[in-house]
Design an enzyme around this catalytic site. Structure first.
Site, PDB file in Angstrom:
ATOM      1  N   PHE A 158       0.835  -1.198   0.000  1.00  0.00           N
ATOM      2  CA  PHE A 158       0.000   0.000   0.000  1.00  0.00           C
ATOM      3  C   PHE A 158       0.878   1.258   0.000  1.00  0.00           C
ATOM      4  CE2 PHE A 158      -2.373   3.309   2.396  1.00  0.00           C
ATOM      5  CZ  PHE A 158      -3.336   3.551   1.430  1.00  0.00           C
ATOM      6  N   GLN A 159       0.583   2.155  -0.910  1.00  0.00           N
ATOM      7  CA  GLN A 159       1.325   3.416  -1.065  1.00  0.00           C
ATOM      8  C   GLN A 159       2.818   3.188  -1.318  1.00  0.00           C
ATOM      9  OE1 GLN A 159       0.111   6.157   2.107  1.00  0.00           O
ATOM     10  NE2 GLN A 159      -1.562   6.855   0.797  1.00  0.00           N
ATOM     11  N   LYS A 173       9.855   3.037   6.415  1.00  0.00           N
ATOM     12  CA  LYS A 173       9.235   3.284   7.719  1.00  0.00           C
ATOM     13  C   LYS A 173       9.983   2.573   8.850  1.00  0.00           C
ATOM     14  CE  LYS A 173       4.668   3.556   9.819  1.00  0.00           C
ATOM     15  NZ  LYS A 173       3.223   3.365   9.609  1.00  0.00           N
TER      16      LYS A 173
END
Lengths: 181, 571
Positions: free
Chosen positions: B111-112, B161
């Site tokens: 996702f993204q 992240k």
């Protein structure tokens, strides 16, 4: 602007008259090859062959040997743009006339045991070596000048079912010839 | 000291002296936004990531310091691609931080997720995908070093992240050696031999022109340029990227060269016997048809980037150097052309015969866009910064505003990015809060990025926006009028939709409108009195106004078209 034309030198079946060899030392980091390929693509520079391997047993750097088409863009432009890639550490421009060029060719030729006489002649003439063999095929290896590899490739054209791979060339300046940065 | 990667990133930015980040958070960059709360760095929360990028550019162009933007992965990152490409074309120093999906998810179409280092490879000076928290300080230090030295440009740092969340032992590189950039050598030694050859060429020249490009501003060489020009008496032209590098009020300044340059600047280049290019790159908008460009001129090409040499135009002498150092070297050798009296007599003749002109304004309107710009300029103090979008209004702003110092012109040159004006003006005002910042915009451009006025209002950034509203995509309309037999295809926008005054008011700005001369003066005066909130003025201008002079695309600069008012007299 065009670079000074040079006489016919080092042209082969796969490389044009006006090629140049760039021996490029790069940082061995992810994406470096993509940066080089992307630069050539977006600036419209043509690559004839490209060989990459770790440099001087040092995991930090790799050496990329690029045969460039000096017709597609002035060499000065190609080198200048390439040098701006941050991961490019050094560029050695080797003119074909000053270069010792070698390339590796591997070819598997389908041929019965009974019909190998002429093939063995071709292999011997080219200075190639047989590296694998079974009842139906022979695999040969040739480490030679790009022109020498061309000759073997042409000689094998009469055989059906040849699987032939070439590495693209690597090069060093001839002794006594200074390469330019 | 143990820090998270996110804390290390913020601390590294502080270490670099960053005072402002333009950005917008999202999933992958979330960890970095937490330590930002405790940082001294001001964060400007934009409404679209493109705005963050252009604000960072405006900040950089107005201050000379690198602009910093931070966005999340995927669409956040792709939304800032246009500003990155724009900064790359204009050699503007930026550091862009993007969040990335976790290392373990990279390559899985998470996702993204998007490959932003791959996407931006060709439009950044360099980019990094940081693979461990321990490497963050090195990446940040290297990014600022790369962005600001040599030929400046945008550098992107992509941080997964998990890297932002994991722990590291705090350190910071104390020397360039620790940046681990073995292939990067921005310092070049001035080639004394080339300088001598340049000095000799200058000594032989009777019709020299100083062709000043953006590199002159990038290398902070305005003072050296002024000294060199005044000593040698050579005429000066400043490209779109170099406006402000030499005072417009100076007698030796002929203005801007190129497609919409002044007649005297374009013609002086054409007739010159020596072009001294200072941080310029012979862009097609300057040269016109290349074989016909300055056909009798020899070229001295000064640039920090050697790949610019002989790319477009052969240089008799190429000097790899920053502009300031090269000019000091020329001065050191006393480089002086021959007597230029005859040359100046000719140039003055062109200047007197073909100044920049426009049709006389009428009391009742519609307004002349050039007149609006001159009126704003006349009512603005020295040092006012002007930002613009891209199109007719940009050309008129460059022509009719008088730039006197570096850092006062903020615009999109090479990329020609519509919508650059409003966000870049905001960035300029953040960088130079002491200055008045006007954005001269078009109605087409304004609609592309106007949402950032919400940012400006909520962050207390009082810029002033002058929309030259001619209800058209004006530059395209001009080309359709001149080269497509007035067949207007998809260029009409409407003057009233949207209602710019109401739109401005809804964004917390003061909205004003002027349709005639009296109102024009009133609203400019009113806008100049407002210093707490942004002001937007809807100037209703004449759609038939075209930018002149003009060299048609691909035409020779010898075939420059002057304003209709000046035609008839032979040139």
């Amino acid at each position: 602007m065009t670079a000074t034309p040079e006489p016919f030198l080092g042209a082969t079946d796969h490389t044009p008259v006006r090629h140049h060899i760039l021996s490029v030392l790069v940082e061995n980091k992810a994406g470096v090859l993509a940066r080089i390929a992307g630069l050539f693509a977006r600036r419209g520079f043509n690559i004839y062959s490209l060989a990459v391997a770790p440099a001087e047993s040092n995991a930090r750097f790799s050496r990329v040997t690029i045969v460039v088409d000096a017709e597609s863009a002035p060499l000065e432009q190609i080198v200048g743009q390439l040098d701006k890639l941050v991961n490019v550490v050094a560029i050695t421009d080797i003119s074909p006339k000053d270069a010792l060029e070698r390339e590796l060719l591997l070819a598997t030729i389908k041929t019965d045991v009974d019909n190998r006489t002429s093939l063995l002649d071709i292999i011997a003439n080219a200075g190639a070596a047989i590296v694998d063999v079974d009842a139906k095929s022979v695999t040969v290896m040739l480490a030679a000048t790009p022109g020498g590899c061309d000759e073997l490739e042409r000689a094998l054209e009469s055989y059906d079912g040849v699987e032939l791979h070439r590495t693209g060339r690597v090069a060093l300046p001839r002794l006594g010839k200074l390469a330019s940065a | 000291m143990q820090l998270t990667g996110a804390q290390a990133l913020i601390k590294s930015l502080e270490q670099q002296g960053v005072d402002t980040i333009f950005g917008l958070p999202g999933g992958a960059i979330l960890p970095v936004y937490d330590p930002l709360i405790d940082s001294s760095i001001r964060h400007i929360l934009v409404r679209h990531e493109q705005g963050a990028g252009h604000m960072a550019e405006g900040y950089a162009l107005a201050t000379g310091r690198p602009g910093v933007a931070m966005v999340t992965s995927g669409p956040g990152a792709t939304n800032i691609v246009t500003p990155i490409a724009n900064a790359h074309m204009d050699s503007t120093p930026l550091v862009i931080v993007t969040g990335q999906v976790a290392s373990s998810a990279i390559g899985t179409d998470a996702f993204q997720e998007c490959d932003i280092t791959g996407i931006t490879m060709g439009i950044t000076k360099h980019n990094f995908l940081v693979k461990s928290a321990q490497e963050i300080p090195r990446a940040v230090a290297a990014a600022f070093h790369l962005a600001t030295t040599g030929r400046p440009g945008p550098v992107l740092i992509d941080i997964p992240k998990d890297v932002a969340q994991s722990m590291m032992d705090w350190w910071y590189p104390s020397s360039i050696e620790e940046y681990d950039l073995p292939g990067y050598r921005p310092e070049v030694e001035l080639d004394d031999d080339a300088v001598m050859r340049a000095v000799a060429l200058i000594g032989e020249s009777e019709r020299p022109v100083l062709y000043v490009g953006g590199g002159t501003l990038k290398s902070h060489a305005a003072a050296e340029l002024l000294a060199f020009a005044e000593r040698t008496k050579m005429p000066v032209v400043t490209t779109l990227m170099a406006r402000g590098a030499f005072p417009d009020s100076h007698e030796q300044h002929l203005g801007m060269p190129g497609m919409h340059g002044t007649y005297s600047a374009v013609t002086a280049i054409q007739k010159s016997d020596l072009l001294i290019s200072l941080g310029a790159r012979f862009d097609d908008r300057v040269t016109g048809k290349i074989p016909a460009f300055a056909p009798n001129a020899k070229v001295i090409h000064v640039d920090i980037d050697r790949a610019e040499f002989n790319k477009v135009r052969h240089a008799e002498v190429a000097i790899q150097s920053n502009v300031a150092a090269a000019l000091r070297a020329f001065d050191g050798y006393g480089a002086t052309p021959r007597n230029l009296d005859v040359w100046w007599k000719e140039i003055r003749g062109w200047r007197e015969q073909y100044p920049l002109v426009y049709d006389a304004p009428t009391d009742e309107g519609p307004l002349r866009p050039q007149h609006v710009i001159e009126a704003i300029a006349a009512k603005s103090g020295a040092g006012t910064i002007v930002a613009s979008g891209v199109g007719q209004h940009q050309m008129w702003a460059s022509q009719f505003w008088k730039f006197e110092e570096p850092g006062t012109w903020v615009n999109s040159g090479g990329a020609g990015t519509m919508g650059f004006g409003v966000p870049s003006a905001i960035g300029a005002k953040v960088g130079r809060p002491d200055r008045t910042v006007w954005c001269i915009d078009g109605d087409g451009c304004f609609q592309m990025t106007a949402q950032e006025l919400v940012t400006a209002r909520s962050e207390g950034i009082p810029i002033k926006v002058a929309i030259l509203n001619n209800a058209y995509l004006g530059m395209v309309r001009q080309w359709q009028e001149m080269f497509y037999e007035e067949r207007y295809s998809e260029v009409y926008l409407s003057a009233d939709l949207p209602d710019y005054v109401k739109w401005a008011e809804s964004m917390g700005c003061v909205g004003l409108r002027a349709t005639n001369l009296k109102e024009m003066h009133e609203v400019i005066d009113e806008a100049n009195k407002i210093n707490d909130v942004p002001v937007v003025i809807d100037f209703r201008t004449d759609a038939s106004e075209k930018v002149f002079p003009m060299v048609a695309s691909g035409a020779s600069n010898d075939d420059i078209m002057v304003h209709p008012l000046q035609r008839g007299a032979s040139r």
